[in-house]
Structures are given as structure tokens and as C-alpha cells.
Design a protein around this motif. Structure first.
Motif, PDB file in Angstrom:
ATOM      1  N   ASP A 240       0.771  -1.137  -0.086  1.00  0.00           N
ATOM      2  CA  ASP A 240      -0.054   0.146  -0.226  1.00  0.00           C
ATOM      3  C   ASP A 240       0.863   1.204  -0.052  1.00  0.00           C
ATOM      4  O   ASP A 240       1.605   1.316   1.123  1.00  0.00           O
ATOM      5  CB  ASP A 240      -1.003  -0.024   1.220  1.00  0.00           C
ATOM      6  N   VAL A 241       0.654   2.138  -1.051  1.00  0.00           N
ATOM      7  CA  VAL A 241       1.548   3.259  -0.828  1.00  0.00           C
ATOM      8  C   VAL A 241       0.340   4.453  -0.776  1.00  0.00           C
ATOM      9  O   VAL A 241      -0.237   4.763  -1.407  1.00  0.00           O
ATOM     10  CB  VAL A 241       2.047   3.455  -2.825  1.00  0.00           C
ATOM     11  N   THR A 242       0.848   5.211   0.197  1.00  0.00           N
ATOM     12  CA  THR A 242       0.132   6.372   0.603  1.00  0.00           C
ATOM     13  C   THR A 242       1.034   7.455   0.257  1.00  0.00           C
ATOM     14  O   THR A 242       2.341   7.638   0.182  1.00  0.00           O
ATOM     15  CB  THR A 242       0.032   6.559   2.166  1.00  0.00           C
ATOM     16  N   PRO A 243       0.662   8.893   0.388  1.00  0.00           N
ATOM     17  CA  PRO A 243       1.509   9.795   0.280  1.00  0.00           C
ATOM     18  C   PRO A 243       2.964   9.870   1.026  1.00  0.00           C
ATOM     19  O   PRO A 243       3.993  10.320   0.500  1.00  0.00           O
ATOM     20  CB  PRO A 243       0.563  11.307   0.612  1.00  0.00           C
ATOM     21  N   THR A 244       2.849   9.437   1.930  1.00  0.00           N
ATOM     22  CA  THR A 244       4.067   9.759   2.879  1.00  0.00           C
ATOM     23  C   THR A 244       4.819   8.178   3.466  1.00  0.00           C
ATOM     24  O   THR A 244       5.927   8.330   3.906  1.00  0.00           O
ATOM     25  CB  THR A 244       3.970  10.212   4.290  1.00  0.00           C
ATOM     26  N   ALA A 245       4.211   7.143   2.914  1.00  0.00           N
ATOM     27  CA  ALA A 245       4.499   5.991   3.302  1.00  0.00           C
ATOM     28  C   ALA A 245       4.395   4.644   2.235  1.00  0.00           C
ATOM     29  O   ALA A 245       3.411   4.757   1.615  1.00  0.00           O
ATOM     30  CB  ALA A 245       4.132   5.548   4.417  1.00  0.00           C
TER      31      ALA A 245
ATOM     32  N   ASP B  26      -4.643  10.148   5.342  1.00  0.00           N
ATOM     33  CA  ASP B  26      -6.111  10.011   5.500  1.00  0.00           C
ATOM     34  C   ASP B  26      -6.625  10.930   4.659  1.00  0.00           C
ATOM     35  O   ASP B  26      -7.611  11.072   4.023  1.00  0.00           O
ATOM     36  CB  ASP B  26      -6.619   9.669   6.952  1.00  0.00           C
ATOM     37  N   SER B  27      -6.424  12.265   5.115  1.00  0.00           N
ATOM     38  CA  SER B  27      -7.028  13.754   4.711  1.00  0.00           C
ATOM     39  C   SER B  27      -6.777  13.843   3.273  1.00  0.00           C
ATOM     40  O   SER B  27      -7.688  14.007   2.470  1.00  0.00           O
ATOM     41  CB  SER B  27      -6.405  14.848   5.500  1.00  0.00           C
ATOM     42  N   LEU B  28      -5.470  13.604   2.859  1.00  0.00           N
ATOM     43  CA  LEU B  28      -5.231  13.913   1.518  1.00  0.00           C
ATOM     44  C   LEU B  28      -5.978  12.776   0.678  1.00  0.00           C
ATOM     45  O   LEU B  28      -6.539  12.999  -0.513  1.00  0.00           O
ATOM     46  CB  LEU B  28      -3.768  13.795   1.258  1.00  0.00           C
ATOM     47  N   THR B  29      -5.760  11.564   1.023  1.00  0.00           N
ATOM     48  CA  THR B  29      -6.446  10.591   0.331  1.00  0.00           C
ATOM     49  C   THR B  29      -8.047  10.781   0.185  1.00  0.00           C
ATOM     50  O   THR B  29      -8.697  10.548  -0.982  1.00  0.00           O
ATOM     51  CB  THR B  29      -6.347   9.283   0.964  1.00  0.00           C
ATOM     52  N   GLU B  30      -8.558  11.130   1.284  1.00  0.00           N
ATOM     53  CA  GLU B  30     -10.210  11.211   1.032  1.00  0.00           C
ATOM     54  C   GLU B  30     -10.520  12.632   0.182  1.00  0.00           C
ATOM     55  O   GLU B  30     -11.390  12.327  -0.413  1.00  0.00           O
ATOM     56  CB  GLU B  30     -10.602  11.776   2.543  1.00  0.00           C
ATOM     57  N   GLU B  31      -9.481  13.458   0.161  1.00  0.00           N
ATOM     58  CA  GLU B  31      -9.718  14.669  -0.807  1.00  0.00           C
ATOM     59  C   GLU B  31      -9.618  14.277  -2.304  1.00  0.00           C
ATOM     60  O   GLU B  31     -10.373  14.796  -3.134  1.00  0.00           O
ATOM     61  CB  GLU B  31      -8.920  15.862  -0.398  1.00  0.00           C
ATOM     62  N   ALA B  32      -8.646  13.389  -2.414  1.00  0.00           N
ATOM     63  CA  ALA B  32      -8.419  13.071  -3.844  1.00  0.00           C
ATOM     64  C   ALA B  32      -9.373  11.955  -4.457  1.00  0.00           C
ATOM     65  O   ALA B  32      -9.692  11.996  -5.388  1.00  0.00           O
ATOM     66  CB  ALA B  32      -7.008  12.256  -4.039  1.00  0.00           C
TER      67      ALA B  32
ATOM     68  N   ALA C  11      -6.518   9.167  -6.930  1.00  0.00           N
ATOM     69  CA  ALA C  11      -6.030   9.082  -5.551  1.00  0.00           C
ATOM     70  C   ALA C  11      -4.596   8.425  -5.788  1.00  0.00           C
ATOM     71  O   ALA C  11      -3.689   8.656  -4.927  1.00  0.00           O
ATOM     72  CB  ALA C  11      -6.982   8.510  -4.395  1.00  0.00           C
ATOM     73  N   LEU C  12      -4.504   7.318  -6.618  1.00  0.00           N
ATOM     74  CA  LEU C  12      -3.342   6.564  -6.812  1.00  0.00           C
ATOM     75  C   LEU C  12      -2.381   7.417  -7.377  1.00  0.00           C
ATOM     76  O   LEU C  12      -1.098   7.634  -6.585  1.00  0.00           O
ATOM     77  CB  LEU C  12      -3.561   5.456  -7.954  1.00  0.00           C
ATOM     78  N   ILE C  13      -2.354   8.505  -8.152  1.00  0.00           N
ATOM     79  CA  ILE C  13      -1.298   9.035  -8.815  1.00  0.00           C
ATOM     80  C   ILE C  13      -0.977  10.277  -8.062  1.00  0.00           C
ATOM     81  O   ILE C  13       0.262  10.655  -8.100  1.00  0.00           O
ATOM     82  CB  ILE C  13      -1.640   9.534 -10.303  1.00  0.00           C
ATOM     83  N   CYS C  14      -1.839  10.729  -7.049  1.00  0.00           N
ATOM     84  CA  CYS C  14      -1.660  11.613  -6.021  1.00  0.00           C
ATOM     85  C   CYS C  14      -0.525  11.081  -4.952  1.00  0.00           C
ATOM     86  O   CYS C  14       0.261  11.632  -4.738  1.00  0.00           O
ATOM     87  CB  CYS C  14      -2.548  12.241  -5.435  1.00  0.00           C
TER      88      CYS C  14
ATOM     89  N   GLU D 217      -7.579   7.919 -15.079  1.00  0.00           N
ATOM     90  CA  GLU D 217      -7.560   6.496 -15.159  1.00  0.00           C
ATOM     91  C   GLU D 217      -6.356   6.122 -16.101  1.00  0.00           C
ATOM     92  O   GLU D 217      -5.379   5.236 -15.870  1.00  0.00           O
ATOM     93  CB  GLU D 217      -8.745   6.270 -15.846  1.00  0.00           C
ATOM     94  N   PRO D 218      -6.106   6.802 -17.081  1.00  0.00           N
ATOM     95  CA  PRO D 218      -4.855   6.243 -18.280  1.00  0.00           C
ATOM     96  C   PRO D 218      -3.497   6.374 -17.521  1.00  0.00           C
ATOM     97  O   PRO D 218      -2.763   5.607 -17.754  1.00  0.00           O
ATOM     98  CB  PRO D 218      -4.996   7.271 -19.419  1.00  0.00           C
ATOM     99  N   LEU D 219      -3.219   7.461 -16.708  1.00  0.00           N
ATOM    100  CA  LEU D 219      -2.200   7.673 -15.964  1.00  0.00           C
ATOM    101  C   LEU D 219      -2.056   6.625 -14.991  1.00  0.00           C
ATOM    102  O   LEU D 219      -0.860   6.259 -14.592  1.00  0.00           O
ATOM    103  CB  LEU D 219      -2.081   9.071 -15.416  1.00  0.00           C
ATOM    104  N   ALA D 220      -2.872   6.354 -14.116  1.00  0.00           N
ATOM    105  CA  ALA D 220      -2.987   5.190 -13.352  1.00  0.00           C
ATOM    106  C   ALA D 220      -2.562   3.786 -14.008  1.00  0.00           C
ATOM    107  O   ALA D 220      -1.825   3.070 -13.441  1.00  0.00           O
ATOM    108  CB  ALA D 220      -4.387   5.187 -12.597  1.00  0.00           C
TER     109      ALA D 220
END
Length: 675
Positions: free
Chosen positions: A74-79, A276-282, A290-293, A618-621
Motif C-alpha cells: 500500500d503506497v500512501t503519500p508519506t509511506a 487519510d485527509s489527502l486521500t479522502e480529498e483525492a 488518488a493513486l497518482i497523487c 485513469e490512463p495515468l493510473a
């Protein structure tokens, strides 16, 4: 066993602090290949786990052939969090670099975390030993140099370190190079079940070694490790060797590491909350967005270095990774700013600061903005487009690794630069838009900075008024495509640069002049549309009626709420892009099938509905999930094959946050209306 998230990226960020301390896994499984720097140079972290006497490979491709089984990533913004299972146990490894943009001291820290959690999943207890080895290659650019190192036991913390015996900080400059100086550190809270040592690793190289012993039960057993790098000197900045921002007041590496050890729990909670906050926003746009962010976040920040200037102001310096190695490149900062405007506009000001400083010097007499301020890690004045044999400096065709002289000290009248290879409209527009965006998202906080630079902004807007409506044979930020005359998108950038100047004037209380410049921008916009229109879209160039291109610069018209282009313009452009989208995205223009991911998402931000943004994401993901090239997130790639073109690990991926920024701005405007 739980069903774990399975994320596939071309390369997974592990330790991402700055352009030199940057370690990645270029594989689907952590044990498939050795870890490396973003350049691809080997920088091995090797990991082995022994469960009830049986040894398995966990990280890297060296050592035992038998591996544990990776069950999730699992890749999140910081981890980046990996899960494995073997012999009745589940092992979780989390690589977290706390790049929290609202705290510059934490964001600039040279420290990263590796967290380990081991639990029994078969109702039995197991003896587990985890051995991590950090290879000497992390400390050098090439070869097998003689190494020095040692072990320290401090109150509440154990530490081990190593580095080359011969230290020459900032001894090279360029692109495809890694650090060749400084010291690597590991640290853990003092614990009888964890030991650190300096020794020879599995492959016989000098290594820092962590050994952790666990008793796996049904309750998770957890430990963590701090990995840090002291680069001694970070940037040569207009004549001074400057440390990282974190060390600007004299803090040493041992203190920084001790703080990281003590702050571990607090910072991991903050990182989790931010993720969690950034993922929710994306996710309001969709899962692909959300994945590309998440994939872009650490890369974008860690391809910069944050330092302080002589007055203590932050200076945020990008490196052009696998482009040309330039530092502080204006047309690399410009596409990256959506991420920073959303979370800390102060860092956009910090990008502009060295450019403003250089542009005021006698060596830069031109009526347009510079391209860069040197070659990483040396801020010594622009190196792009040098004449090569200009008096009084000759032989400036510098090889990769060579260090340019101090160009910024040259007097006026020294013609160092070949005007054919400059980007006048591009960089003037970029700097003006960046300045206006500071005011838009940061308010009056930045009027003092703007006022000090107005003499330059006034000069640059005049250049755009004179040359922007139909640019000559100039380079733009997409310089890999070559010179191009009559570039419509570049003309649109000129329009937005002029409009940005109007925004600056208004912020400084010069209302009447602001109105005049807005009208000039509106007139130019109308003229461009009349000359650039073709059926259902605008052209690549004014003189090619069958051409088309992504008009990414126009998104600022929406963000600034300037009303320069009609709704029909955006509707037609977006419909055209949707019908010309290939498997991995919309091409940059009609000439070739390659694209730029940042510009695609700038165009996506023109959509009124979040769900329409997801169509472009979607194409970038899909590119991330299918590209055959195992490199950090490339922004330049073929939209049919997914093969990347040179660029990787570049800061421009901050541009993927443009949709998020645009809708954040929409919320800001709603609140302003309520007031």
C-alpha cells in the motif's frame, strides 16, 4: 489471513529525503531486485529474516534463494507499507519519510523511518530474527572506497554510522550522479533485543547492520529504525556552502537523529492523519486520481533541497532529474506548484527567491526571466544556453560531474548566453503566474516579496506585451520537442502572465493600472482565439490549421476567475482531448504519441465536475500499473506503449495536484462570497 492492498508502481519510494538520499525498489516484490537510487545506481538495503531457524530473503535479490511471500503493498503519500507471510507469521515493513509540508523543520529533516511489525497468524509462537544491511554504496557515487565508521551508545538511543574516509563535500555537479560524501546513520531506541553494528554484510561490503529479535505471538511485536544521512554541506548558494534547512541554526546530525527517535510515535500519527485527509480529498475525484497523487507526493518534494539564505529565508531548490541537472529551473518549478500552493505557498515563494536574486545581477541584462540558477548542487547563475566560449570565460562545455564557475559574479557586458537557446515568453509567463498564485493562495502575506520584485515583473510583462501574442521561434518548457514558432499555448501563457501582473497591481493598491492590464490580457486572449481556432479545438501553432495541442496554461484563467476565455473554449478543448486519448493518456500534441502527465492533469482541472477529472486520471493510473520501465514516476512517456522518455523522479509531478488545487480554490471562492 487478511486481504491486503496490492499496489503496483514502476518503482516504489522507500527512503526519500532529498535528491541524493533517495532509495527505491524497482520491482513488484521487495525481494525481486536490489534497492537503488532514482538514477538506477545500486544502493542496496538487504533484508533477511529467520523464522524458527529457517532463513528467508526479505529485501533485495542477494543472499538466500528462498523468500517469504509478499502479500500486499500500500503506497500512501508519506509511506510505503509491505506485508509478507511465512511459517505462520505475518511481517509488515513500513517505509515512511515524514514530508509534512506545514512543518519545514520536519519536512527538511535528513531522517526517515523503517517500521517493523511481526505477528503470529497460526495460533503458535515463533522465534524471529530480522537482519537489515545498509551497503557502503549508499555513501558513494561509484567504486569501493575505504570507509570509516563507528558505533555509539547514547542515553535512550543506539547509533551506528559510516562514510568514506576521504571526504570532499559537493565535489561534483550534474545529473546522473549520486552523493560521494557525507555519512549514513542508523539509530534505534535502546533495547536489548535490537543491536546495531558496523561490519561486513552478506556481499562482503562494509555495511551498517541492524539485528532485531522477536517472539511472534498473536499480539503484534513492533520495532522501528531511523535511517539518516548527513551530507555535511547541501548547496553552494551564491558563494556560501549552506546546510539543509534543518541545520540552519547549527543543529548537528546526532541531535536530529535523537529528535527523530523521540518523535517517532507523534510523527507517524501526523503522517497517518495527513495521508487519510489527502486521500479522502483525492478520492472525491476517483480511485485513479488518488493513486497518482499518492505516487507523486514524496517524489515531488524529495527532488528538492530546502536551505536558508543569509537572512534566514527559505530557499527551495529543485533538481532537474534525468533532464540536465539544472537547479532551480523556472519551467520545472512552474508545473510543480499546485502541490505546494495547496499545502504551503511559502515554498513557492522559496522557489522564486533565488531566481529573483539572480535576475537582478549585472550578468543578466535581459528583459526576460532566466531559465535556472545553476546546476545541482551549485547555485552559481544560469547554465542553460551558455555560449560556451564567451569572454572572459572559455571552455564552458562542462561534462557531467564538472562544477561550473561562479557565473553570477560576472560584470555587465559579458555575453555569456546564446539567445537562441533561451525561453523568454515561457519564463516570463511562469514567474508572473507564480507570483500571482502566491497572492491568490497566500494573500497579503506575500505582498512584501512581490513589491521587492516589481521592477523585474514590470520588465517581464512588457516583454510579453511586445512578443507574447504570436511568439517567434522560441523554446518553451517542452523543449525536448524543439523550437516552435507561432506556438498557441505559449501565447496563452503570455496572456495569463499579463493577467497575473494585473493581479499583482491590484494587490499593491494600483487598481486603475490593474484594470488596464486586465483589459490588455482580455484583448490578447480574444485575438488568439480568432487566429487559433480550428474545428472543435484550437491549433498547435497559428499557421497549422490541422494541428492541435494541450492548452494546459489556460487553467489559470479558471483559478484566477479572470474570464479571459469563454466556457465554449474549455468545452471544445476537453471534448477534443477525450476523443484523442490513447491507452496511457492524451498526447502532448498531434506531432507524436508521447505526453506529459503533469500537463494532462492541468487540462483535466478545466472540468467542472470531479468525476470528469477521473476520466483523465485513469490512463495515468494504468501507466503506473503497466509501464515496463521500472523507474520512479516518469512525466514523459509514450501514450501507446507506456515506455518512458528519459525523465524520472522529477518535481513536475506536483502538477498532478492541479485538479485538487482548482477545486480547493473553488471552495475558497465560496467562502469569500459568504463573507
Amino acid at each position: 489471513m487478511k486481504n491486503r492492498q496490492i499496489t503496483r508502481l514502476p518503482a516504489v519510494p522507500l527512503v526519500t529525503c532529498d535528491p541524493y538520499f533517495s532509495l527505491w525498489s524497482p520491482a513488484d516484490h521487495l525481494y525481486d531486485k536490489n534497492t537503488c537510487h532514482w538514477t538506477g545506481r545500486p544502493k542496496p538495503i538487504r533484508g533477511y529474516i529467520r523464522i524458527d531457524g529457517n532463513e528467508y530473503r526479505l529485501i533485495g535479490s542477494d543472499g538466500p534463494s528462498q523468500t517469504v511471500r509478499q502479500t500486499g503493498l500500500d503506497v500512501t503519500p508519506t509511506a510505503s507499507k509491505y506485508w509478507f507471510e511465512s511459517c505462520g507469521t505475518e511481517i509488515a515493513l513500513t517505509f515512511c519519510t515524514p514530508l509534512l509540508l506545514d512543518d519545514l523543520d520536519i519536512m527538511s529533516s535528513p531522517c526517515s523511518y523503517i517500521d517493523v511489525s511481526i505477528v503470529s497468524v497460526d495460533n503458535c509462537e515463533h522465534d524471529v530474527e530480522l537482519r537489515l544491511e545498509f551497503d557502503e554504496a549508499i555513501c558513494c557515487n561509484s567504486g569501493r572506497p575505504l570507509m570509516a565508521g563507528g558505533e555509539l551508545k547514547l542515553p535512550g538511543m543506539d547509533m551506528v554510522w559510516m562514510g568514506k574516509r576521504a571526504q570532499a563535500p559537493l565535489s561534483h555537479s550534474g545529473d546522473d550522479v549520486t552523493i560521494d560524501w557525507g555519512y549514513l546513520y542508523l539509530a534505534v531506541p535502546s533495547d536489548e533485543n535490537t543491536t546495531l553494528s558496523l561490519g561486513h554484510g552478506t556481499m562482503g561490503t562494509t555495511s551498517l547492520i541492524s539485528h532485531m529479535a522477536f517472539r511472534a505471538t498473536k499480539e503484534p511485536s513492533k520495532r522501528y529504525l531511523v535511517v539518516a544521512y548527513d551530507d555535511i554541506a547541501s548547496i553552494f548558494y551564491f558563494g556560501r556552502f549552506q546546510p539543509g534547512w534543518w541545520a540552519r541554526s547549527g543543529k548537528d546530525i546526532i541531535t536530529a537523529v535523537k529528535e527523530a527517535v523521540d518523535d517517532h510515535d507523534r510523527l507517524l500519527i501526523k503522517c497517518q492523519e495527513f495521508d487519510d485527509s489527502l486521500t479522502e480529498e483525492a478520492l472525491k475525484f476517483g480511485p485513479s486520481y488518488a493513486l497518482i497523487c499518492a505516487a507523486a507526493y514524496r517524489q515531488t518534494i524529495a527532488a528538492h533541497k530546502l536551505i536558508a539564505d543569509e537572512q534566514g529565508n527559505p530557499v527551495f531548490l529543485s533538481k532537474e532529474c534525468f533532464s540536465n541537472g539544472c537547479i532551480g529551473t523556472v519551467d520545472v518549478s512552474y508545473p510543480s506548484i499546485p502541490l505546494f500552493l495547496r499545502f504551503n505557498p511559502r515554498l513557492v515563494e522559496a522557489m522564486m527567491r533565488p531566481v529573483i536574486r539572480f535576475a537582478k545581477l549585472p550578468v543578466w541584462p535581459y528583459d526576460f526571466a532566466p531559465h535556472d540558477v545553476g546546476r545541482y548542487p551549485y547555485v552559481i547563475g544560469q547554465v542553460y544556453g551558455l555560449r560556451g566560449n564567451a569572454e572572459p570565460i572559455r571552455n564552458l562545455h562542462m561534462a557531467n560531474g564538472d562544477v561550473y564557475p561562479k557565473l553570477y559574479i560576472m560584470p555587465s557586458g559579458v555575453e555569456l548566453y546564446d539567445l537562441h537557446y533561451q525561453m523568454p515568453v515561457e519564463e516570463c509567463g511562469n514567474m508572473l503566474v507564480m507570483a500571482a498564485s502566491l497572492l491568490t493562495f497566500g494573500g497579503n502575506t506575500y505582498t512584501g516579496f512581490i513589491k521587492e520584485a516589481m521592477v523585474l515583473f514590470e520588465k517581464w510583462v512588457q516583454y510579453l506585451l511586445k512578443n507574447g501574442s504570436d511568439p517567434g521561434n522560441q523554446l518553451c518548457t517542452d523543449d525536448f520537442a524543439g523550437h516552435l514558432s507561432h506556438n498557441v499555448n505559449l501565447a496563452i501563457k503570455a496572456v495569463l502572465g499579463i493577467e497575473s501582473f494585473a493581479i499583482l497591481l491590484k494587490a499593491l493598491g494600483r487598481e486603475q493600472e490593474a484594470g488596464e492590464y486586465h483589459n490588455k490580457a482580455a484583448d490578447m486572449a480574444n485575438d488568439i482565439l480568432l487566429r487559433a481556432g480550428s474545428e472543435q479545438r484550437t491549433r498547435l501553432t497559428f499557421d497549422r490549421p490541422d494541428s492541435w495541442s494541450l492548452k494546459y496554461n489556460s487553467v489559470w484563467d479558471i483559478i484566477f476567475a479572470s474570464g479571459l476565455f469563454p466556457d465554449s473554449f474549455y468545452k471544445d478543448e476537453l471534448n477534443w482531448y477525450k476523443t484523442h486519448c490513447n491507452r496511457y493518456g492524451v498526447p502532448l500534441d498531434n506531432r507524436r504519441d508521447y505526453t506529459k502527465s503533469d500537463w494532462i492533469m492541468w487540462c483535466a482541472a478545466m472540468n467542472e465536475r470531479p468525476e470528469d477529472v477521473e476520466v483523465f486520471a485513469e490512463p495515468l493510473a494504468r501507466f503506473l500499473q503497466e509501464s515496463p520501465d521500472r523507474v520512479p514516476f516518469s512525466d514523459w512517456f509514450d501514450t501507446n506503449t507506456g515506455i518512458h522518455h528519459s525523465f524520472q523522479n522529477r518535481t513536475v509531478q506536483g502538477g498532478l495536484y492541479m485538479p485538487l488545487l482548482r477545486f480547493y480554490r473553488k471552495e475558497m471562492q465560496g467562502k469569500e462570497l459568504e463573507k
